[in-house]
Design an enzyme around this catalytic site. Sequence first.
Site, short mmCIF file in Angstrom:
data_model
loop_
_atom_site.label_atom_id
_atom_site.label_comp_id
_atom_site.label_asym_id
_atom_site.label_seq_id
_atom_site.Cartn_x
_atom_site.Cartn_y
_atom_site.Cartn_z
N ILE A 26 0.86 -1.18 0.00
CA ILE A 26 0.00 0.00 0.00
C ILE A 26 0.90 1.23 0.00
CG2 ILE A 26 -1.84 1.23 1.21
CD1 ILE A 26 -2.64 -1.58 0.31
N ASN A 80 -4.35 0.48 -11.00
CA ASN A 80 -4.07 -0.84 -10.44
C ASN A 80 -4.92 -1.87 -11.17
OD1 ASN A 80 -3.09 -2.79 -8.49
ND2 ASN A 80 -5.11 -2.67 -7.52
N THR A 81 -4.35 -3.07 -11.33
CA THR A 81 -5.17 -4.17 -11.83
C THR A 81 -5.44 -5.13 -10.67
OG1 THR A 81 -5.31 -6.04 -13.35
CG2 THR A 81 -3.09 -5.34 -12.74
N HIS A 82 -6.71 -5.54 -10.56
CA HIS A 82 -7.13 -6.35 -9.41
C HIS A 82 -7.93 -7.55 -9.93
CE1 HIS A 82 -8.18 -7.08 -5.22
NE2 HIS A 82 -9.41 -7.35 -5.63
N GLY A 134 -7.56 4.50 -0.49
CA GLY A 134 -8.06 3.26 0.08
C GLY A 134 -7.42 2.04 -0.54
N ASP A 191 -7.98 -0.72 -3.00
CA ASP A 191 -8.79 -1.15 -4.14
C ASP A 191 -10.13 -0.41 -4.21
OD1 ASP A 191 -6.77 -3.04 -4.75
OD2 ASP A 191 -7.65 -4.48 -3.37
C1 GRF Z 1 -2.35 -10.16 -10.73
O1 GRF Z 1 -3.44 -11.04 -10.77
C2 GRF Z 1 -2.70 -8.91 -9.96
O2 GRF Z 1 -3.97 -8.46 -10.20
C3 GRF Z 1 -2.55 -9.43 -8.56
O3 GRF Z 1 -1.34 -10.15 -8.59
C4 GRF Z 1 -1.22 -10.73 -9.88
C5 GRF Z 1 0.13 -10.37 -10.42
O4 GRF Z 1 0.44 -11.14 -11.52
N1 GRF Z 1 -2.57 -8.36 -7.58
P1 GRF Z 1 1.76 -10.93 -12.39
O5 GRF Z 1 2.91 -10.73 -11.40
O6 GRF Z 1 1.56 -9.74 -13.26
O7 GRF Z 1 1.90 -12.20 -13.16
#
Ligand code: GRF
Length: 214
Positions: free
Chosen positions: A105, A120-122, A156, A158
């Site tokens: 964080i 961010n990707t979640h 926050g 996510d």
């Molecule tokens: C992804 O699914 C991301 O959303 C999560 O951790 C994973 C990372 O994957 N927080 P990578 O290291 O890009 O393969």
Amino acid sequence: MQTPSGHSVESSSAKRLVVLASGGGSNLAALLAAQQEASYGARVVGVVTDRPTAGALDLARDAGVASAVVAMNDFDDRAGWNDGILEAVSVFQPDYLILAGFMRILAPSVVRKFEGRMMNTHPALLPSFPGAHPVRDTLAHGVKVTGCTVHLVDDGVDTGPIIAQTAVPVLDGDDEPTLTERIKVAERALLVETVGRIAREGLYVAGRKASIGR
Ligand code: GRF
């Protein structure tokens, strides 16, 4: 654009991306592959990680992209570490920061510096299942459809405005590894598409509503 020797020539108008990653870096790999097309509109100019063993570092090296390790252990406290991250990232003069599996964080002071430019990707359909174990939590809850989300980073965990999402089915018999893998396939595609569109068309934010292009 490709030269006859196969090396890519960077378009000067391409948006500068800095990717923060803690893990294997498959999302970083997907971005690096996408930028081989000059029309993609963005290129990774730096990779910053908190883990010296992150696979993302190998990917950066192989792609000829500069990288920096800013490990928590090397600092007296979190404030110092956050300053270290800010410094490492700023060197690359990013247009956008992409958190791709970055498991820390960031302090509000860092977030504010890149307000509206940090994504961010979640691996879940936010606002459901935020946090560090979304796939485990998804399975425990018994939902039938999950997915992935690209969102802006705010103070926050996510919680920032959602930019794009893809739904992924939860199948009978799924466990954490199988569902994680199915989500990650969709996640990489969504991240590449979303970042490229933002680079080419711009990102506009009004309150909680984020939209790409006018
Ligand atoms: C992804 O699914 C991301 O959303 C999560 O951790 C994973 C990372 O994957 N927080 P990578 O290291 O890009 O393969």
